[in-house]
Write an enzyme that holds these catalytic residues in place. Structure first.
Site, PDB file in Angstrom:
ATOM      1  N   PHE B 140     -57.252  66.931   0.271  1.00 35.94           N
ATOM      2  CA  PHE B 140     -57.241  66.948  -1.189  1.00 35.94           C
ATOM      3  C   PHE B 140     -56.819  68.332  -1.646  1.00 35.94           C
ATOM      4  CE2 PHE B 140     -59.567  63.678  -4.039  1.00 35.94           C
ATOM      5  CZ  PHE B 140     -58.775  62.659  -3.545  1.00 35.94           C
ATOM      6  N   GLN B 252     -61.725  69.922 -17.258  1.00 40.35           N
ATOM      7  CA  GLN B 252     -60.639  69.655 -16.323  1.00 40.35           C
ATOM      8  C   GLN B 252     -59.730  68.555 -16.860  1.00 40.35           C
ATOM      9  OE1 GLN B 252     -61.248  67.783 -12.171  1.00 40.35           O
ATOM     10  NE2 GLN B 252     -60.397  69.813 -11.781  1.00 40.35           N
ATOM     11  N   HIS B 254     -57.122  66.142 -15.613  1.00 39.03           N
ATOM     12  CA  HIS B 254     -56.585  65.620 -14.353  1.00 39.03           C
ATOM     13  C   HIS B 254     -55.085  65.509 -14.523  1.00 39.03           C
ATOM     14  CE1 HIS B 254     -55.900  63.064 -10.887  1.00 39.03           C
ATOM     15  NE2 HIS B 254     -57.144  63.257 -10.509  1.00 39.03           N
ATOM     16  N   LEU B 268     -57.232  56.883 -14.918  1.00 41.45           N
ATOM     17  CA  LEU B 268     -57.050  57.766 -13.757  1.00 41.45           C
ATOM     18  C   LEU B 268     -56.069  57.203 -12.736  1.00 41.45           C
ATOM     19  CD1 LEU B 268     -57.921  60.298 -12.173  1.00 41.45           C
ATOM     20  CD2 LEU B 268     -59.761  58.935 -11.197  1.00 41.45           C
ATOM     21  N   GLU B 271     -56.009  61.315  -7.253  1.00 41.24           N
ATOM     22  CA  GLU B 271     -55.382  62.388  -6.476  1.00 41.24           C
ATOM     23  C   GLU B 271     -55.008  61.884  -5.081  1.00 41.24           C
ATOM     24  OE1 GLU B 271     -57.234  66.167  -6.964  1.00 41.24           O
ATOM     25  OE2 GLU B 271     -56.640  66.909  -5.013  1.00 41.24           O
ATOM     26  N   ARG B 302     -55.990  71.178  -9.389  1.00 38.56           N
ATOM     27  CA  ARG B 302     -55.698  70.291 -10.514  1.00 38.56           C
ATOM     28  C   ARG B 302     -55.243  71.051 -11.749  1.00 38.56           C
ATOM     29  NH1 ARG B 302     -60.617  65.846  -9.822  1.00 38.56           N
ATOM     30  NH2 ARG B 302     -59.610  64.744  -8.094  1.00 38.56           N
ATOM     31  N   HIS B 366     -60.619  64.825 -17.899  1.00 33.30           N
ATOM     32  CA  HIS B 366     -61.239  64.160 -16.745  1.00 33.30           C
ATOM     33  C   HIS B 366     -62.694  64.559 -16.513  1.00 33.30           C
ATOM     34  CE1 HIS B 366     -61.351  62.122 -12.943  1.00 33.30           C
ATOM     35  NE2 HIS B 366     -61.396  63.200 -12.214  1.00 33.30           N
ATOM     36  N   ARG B 400     -62.706  72.192 -10.998  1.00 40.67           N
ATOM     37  CA  ARG B 400     -63.365  71.465  -9.910  1.00 40.67           C
ATOM     38  C   ARG B 400     -62.338  70.987  -8.892  1.00 40.67           C
ATOM     39  NH1 ARG B 400     -64.107  66.242  -8.810  1.00 40.67           N
ATOM     40  NH2 ARG B 400     -63.497  65.406 -10.840  1.00 40.67           N
TER      41      ARG B 400
END
Lengths: 488, 563
Positions: B140, B252, B254, B268, B271, B302, B366, B400
């Site tokens: 990730f 955040q 996204h 969403l 990721e 992100r 997000h 994050r």
């Protein structure tokens, strides 16, 4: 923006004794989902509209409703002009909000062993297809067995199978599932077909649990008798009159002088062979009249469906091999079935047979039929589960029926004869049959038409209307036509 | 048992649409630990707390269906391999968080995440495994080791299902579709909560300890990944009760949210799509991440990817639907079907087969990194009140890492549950004036005049415009002024059942104001917070600033010394 006129079920328990359908016109953006239509009504027309939703992306299972009668997730289903939005067929609390808790509470939870046994990859791979359930209860809302008997339902059975496959679970899920109504499922497939996650509950949970139950000696006695009969005779029913296979030759040429439109093998199945041979003979007449060249190998045996549905798999492979070899050795490219159950089994449970399988309704619509006389009869059509959901055949039989009689529709609901229920759970089968009889009555039809020997046989016991096969009705149309042409 | 009593009672109440009333059984509702929220953190907390006494879990939705955990797709970060280490996970998290994270909380996150993973496995979680039967991990963004455990692209759903199954076996009383609208206090101490059931009737729940696990609140923005329950209730409830919140400006965005259909924008796109090899392209066909982070490309953090996409779109290199392309068509079909089944299914429903066509994506609000200030034990600044999960601040700093939120729910859910469980049993008194105050608030709604949906809409548009990815003081000030002027106290509840909706929209307004105020408090660009009107020489590591903080009593920004 687009303008949509929709109809929404409204019910307020404080003031209403029953629900009502209310029309609304809303403006939403192109591509809007059913949920966005509900938002538009709530935000700009009537804030008292109650509906449940949460994630908006098909992952939480909160927003299931019926659109034009079909259960869907409101957040994923595209909104259409004229649609009717109703709650799932569960206890309605208010408007589109139904009580989910009773059915959610029925779903079993894992009872961990004292020591962790980490599941191996193959175990994980077996569990995964059952794991994506979002507990929206679309399946529960369409299950016919739950309506008439004590059955915990498809969502709960899926979970019991998932737990039965998990080495971390300490309970005997097989015995639990039998107590919870494992043998009441009619294999109608309605649960699978409405599942937004496409979980094949009948095949991947119910039938697998029944196979586990078989290993534990929990198969119903009546089902064991059927298996014993298949083992002994190759057939799932006994001979009480001359069979279809005894009455026909191996090759049936089409009538007339033209070249055959097609050549195909015919897989008759136990029921049409031994209980309803007259119907199968009618079908042969219709096929021959319409240019089909038919090969009928005599050594064919039971397709195995009664064994698969009840989890008795010992001799299944032998049956499959025998049937495949029988038709393969004739060099046939296509094998035709007329029993919905056999057709579904050959298509879905036989792995890569060396020939194509077609239902008779597909054959007749594909190659076209000579128009029969139109009979002055109102008929309703009963969709066999194994034809409609097992093979995705809905329009073809209707197309044929409309050429010979007037058709009135009724809802497509299981008659109760499948999944070993008629033999193993006769009370349940009778209760479902009775409901079918009531639906037939409501249509005002003179006759009932179907395309499955189990349905035809079972429904005949629950209605005073004649129950006929599609092919038999077509043949009546031809006879009428011939009679008229003689007169002329 | 208590739950069935509640149900029985529901049938006895005569519904009167123009009023709400106190439920007769509510007087007797008491417990040792009250958990508010039924996502991953709340359920984990309830499981833990149930070892110490009576637990009541209040869910605004239906447990397992609410919150954002069941929607979480990509994964759960845990150090499980010898080649990986907690030190590296710590460094990745701190760096990804622009060194604003509370190091002590991060240490706890990385060291306990593997144990909490073990709990989930023990309770029946079905994570993907490798051929040699180990929990599989995928790479990730912003992490130097592929440490993100997953169950296809429905990881959060898998966790939630597991947690709820575990909860089912425990003696926890669950109030479903019940909305906590405020906390109750005795002096400084939180002693329970005031809630509304699905009919709009009031319930008072007294508790020795209360855990806020209400999740996030990016529904205050026009475009958001959050479920309907991501309305910032916990921030607002905590703030009103007097708790201190930190870093509320840290939102955040996204990078990849869906842009079509319009009414479902923001949904969403995990990721995991990029983790499995998905590439980003603009309408010129350029793989533009090479301009922004040539080393990490699509798997940059992100904040970086979101800004890159927003910049491409702003410069006219976006699609007509206002997105850029995210493409997996070069991957084997089987990989897409096995590893991204939810994405495949969702896009198919919306008319795009991601096996053969690229997706269109754009940034979407997000996650709120800020939240109630907590200690490692999950204590907030108010005695008797604990917080865990997204509603708490400090773990993720200014940005994050994907996969750290699910881990956070478990690590800090357990800690808050345990701390609350271990707290002392007390005589439970509630000053009745607070209840009268709530009743007055509710009756104002019944006599209000403004459609709540209109207010929510105005709020969301204003926040997206003025407090989004790129910020400046002028826009933040005008957005704050606009938010403060929204008629949040004059909302109209057309029936008692609509009261909780009014409370929720008040919470959204308050949360939005906390975001704007905190964003004005931080005079720097850091992680997800970008101030286009301020230039500074320092970088994240040398920044003179630490947390922003905001409460009734005080607000400001902490300074730190670099020695």
């Amino acid at each position: 923006m687009i303008r949509l006129s929709v109809h929404v079920f409204r019910f307020d328990p404080a003031t209403d004794t029953s629900g009502r359908i209310v029309p609304y016109t809303v403006e939403v953006n192109g591509g809007a989902r059913v949920l966005h239509v509900l938002h538009a009504i709530h935000d700009s027309i009537d804030q008292t509209l109650s509906y449940r939703y949460c994630c908006g992306s098909g992952q939480c299972g909160s927003c299931a409703v019926r659109v034009n009668g079909e259960p869907v997730l409101a957040c994923m289903e595209e909104a259409r002009d004229g649609m009717v939005i109703e709650p799932l067929k569960l206890a309605v609390k208010r408007d589109l909000v139904v009580d989910l808790m009773q059915n959610l509470d029925a779903i079993a939870f894992l009872a961990p062993r004292a020591e962790l046994v980490f599941p191996a990859k193959d175990e994980i791979d077996a569990i995964k297809p059952l794991r994506s359930c979002i507990e929206c209860l679309c399946c529960v809302s369409v299950c016919p067995a739950m309506d008439v008997t004590n059955f915990l339902g498809p969502a709960a059975m899926r979970q019991e199978m998932r737990l039965a496959l998990d080495p971390r679970d300490s309970r005997d899920r097989i015995t639990d599932s039998v107590k919870d109504g494992l043998f009441t499922c009619t294999s109608c497939q309605a649960c699978w077909k409405v599942c937004p996650k496409d979980i094949e509950i009948p095949g991947k949970a119910i039938e697998k649990l029944r196979a586990f139950a078989n290993k534990k000696g929990l198969t119903l006695p009546r089902h064991q008798e059927v298996a014993a009969l298949v083992k002994e005779t190759g057939r799932s029913v006994t001979r009480i009159e001359p069979t279809f296979l005894e009455q026909v030759g191996e090759v049936l040429e089409p009538y007339g002088t033209g070249a055959p439109k097609a050549t195909m093998g015919f897989f008759v199945g136990c029921m049409y062979n031994m209980r309803l041979p007259k119907t199968a003979l009618d079908a042969m007449e219709v096929l021959r009249r319409n240019g089909i060249h038919i090969i009928i190998p005599k050594e064919q045996v039971c397709c195995g469906s009664p064994l698969i549905r009840t989890g008795q798999l010992d001799i299944l492979d032998a049956l499959k091999r025998k049937n495949i070899e029988t038709f393969r050795s004739r060099g046939l490219n296509t094998v035709m079935t007329m029993c919905a159950g056999c057709g579904s089994t050959l298509k879905n449970d036989y792995k890569n047979p060396p020939f194509t399988i077609m239902d008779i309704n597909e054959v007749l619509t594909k190659y076209g039929i000579e128009p029969p006389a139109h009979l002055p009869i109102r008929a309703t059509y009963h969709d066999p589960c194994h034809l409609l959901r097992g093979q995705g055949i809905r329009e073809q039989p209707r197309q044929l029926i409309r050429q010979v009689v007037d058709l009135v529709e009724m809802p497509a609901i299981c008659c109760g004869s499948g999944g070993g229920v008629k033999s193993g759970m006769p009370d349940e089968a009778a209760a479902l049959g009775k409901r079918r009889g009531e639906e037939i009555q409501k249509t005002g039809a003179d006759i009932v038409i179907s395309s499955c020997p189990f349905c035809e046989f079972h429904i005949a016991g629950h209605t005073d209307k004649p129950v006929k096969n599609v092919a038999s009705v077509l043949l009546e149309g031809y006879k009428e036509k011939d009679k008229k042409s003689v007169k002329n | 048992m208590a739950f069935s009593l509640v149900l029985c009672h529901l049938f006895m109440i005569v519904y009167t649409p123009q009023s709400n009333k106190m439920r007769a059984d509510s007087d007797g509702m008491e417990c040792h630990v009250l958990v508010i929220g039924s996502g991953g953190a709340g359920v984990r907390a309830a499981i833990e707390a149930s070892a110490y006494g009576d637990v009541v879990l209040v869910s605004k939705t239906i447990v397992s269906k609410g919150g954002c955990t069941p929607m979480a797709e990509g994964g759960y970060n845990a150090v499980l391999r010898e080649e990986d280490s907690c030190e590296i996970h710590f460094e990745d998290t701190m760096k990804g968080g622009a060194f604003l994270n509370d190091p002590e909380l991060v240490k706890i996150l990385v060291s306990e995440s593997p144990q909490r993973m073990d709990d989930l496995i023990l309770w029946g979680a079905v994570f993907d495994v490798t051929d040699d039967n180990k929990v599989a991990q995928r790479p990730f963004g912003g992490q130097r080791f592929p440490r993100t455990c997953y169950a296809g692209d429905r990881t959060g759903h898998e966790m939630m299902t597991t947690l709820v199954e575990r909860l089912d076996g425990l003696p926890v009383d669950i109030l479903t579709e019940t909305t906590v609208i405020d906390l109750l206090k005795e002096g400084d101490r939180v002693v329970g909560a005031f809630a509304l059931d699905d009919k709009g009737d009031s319930i008072v729940i007294k508790a020795d300890s209360t855990i806020l696990a209400t999740g996030g609140g990016t529904r205050v923005f026009d475009i958001s990944t959050n479920s309907a329950s991501g309305t910032g209730d916990g921030y607002a409830i905590g703030y009103r009760a007097g708790a201190e919140l930190i870093d509320m400006e840290m939102v955040q965005f996204h990078p990849t949210g869906a842009v079509f259909p319009y009414d479902a924008r923001g949904r969403l796109v995990t990721e995991a799509v990029r983790s499995e090899g998905g590439i980003l392209k603009n309408t010129l066909g350029e793989r533009f991440m090479k301009q922004y982070d040539p080393e990490r490309m699509e798997l940059s953090t992100r904040d970086v990817v979101a800004r890159a996409i927003a910049t491409e779109i702003n410069k006219g290199r976006g699609t007509k639907n206002g997105g850029v392309f995210l493409d997996v068509t070069h991957l084997p079909r089987e990989q897409i079907e096995a590893k991204l089944p939810v994405m495949l299914e969702q896009f198919l429903k919306f008319g795009v087969d991601i096996r053969t066509e690229p997706m269109e994506v754009a940034p979407t609000a997000h996650h709120i990194m800020g939240g109630l200030r907590i200690t490692p034990r999950g204590e907030t600044t108010l005695p008797g009140l604990f917080a865990c999960g997204e509603v708490a601040g400090g773990v993720h700093g200014a940005n994050r890492l994907g996969g750290n939120a699910l881990a956070e729910t478990q690590v800090f859910g357990k800690r808050a549950g345990e701390s609350a469980g271990r707290s002392e049993k007390r005589v439970r008194n509630v000053d009745l004036r607070q209840i009268e105050g709530q009743q007055e608030r509710l009756s104002r709604f019944l006599n209000g005049s403004v459609n709540p949906a209109t207010v929510a809409r105005e709020l969301q548009l204003a926040m997206w415009e003025g407090a989004g990815i790129f910020r400046n003081a002028n826009d933040l000030r005008s957005t704050l002024a606009m938010v403060m002027h929204l008629p949040a106290s004059d909302l109209k509840a057309v029936s008692a059942r609509n009261l909780s909706e009014c409370c929720t929209i008040q919470n959204m307004c308050l949360t939005a104001s906390l975001i704007c105020k905190s964003a004005l408090l931080r005079p720097e660009s850091r992680g997800a917070h970008v101030r286009t009107d301020i230039c500074h020489a320092w970088d994240a590591q040398t920044s003179p600033f630490a947390h922003t903080y905001i409460s009734h009593a005080r607000q400001g920004i902490e300074r730190r010394s670099h020695t």
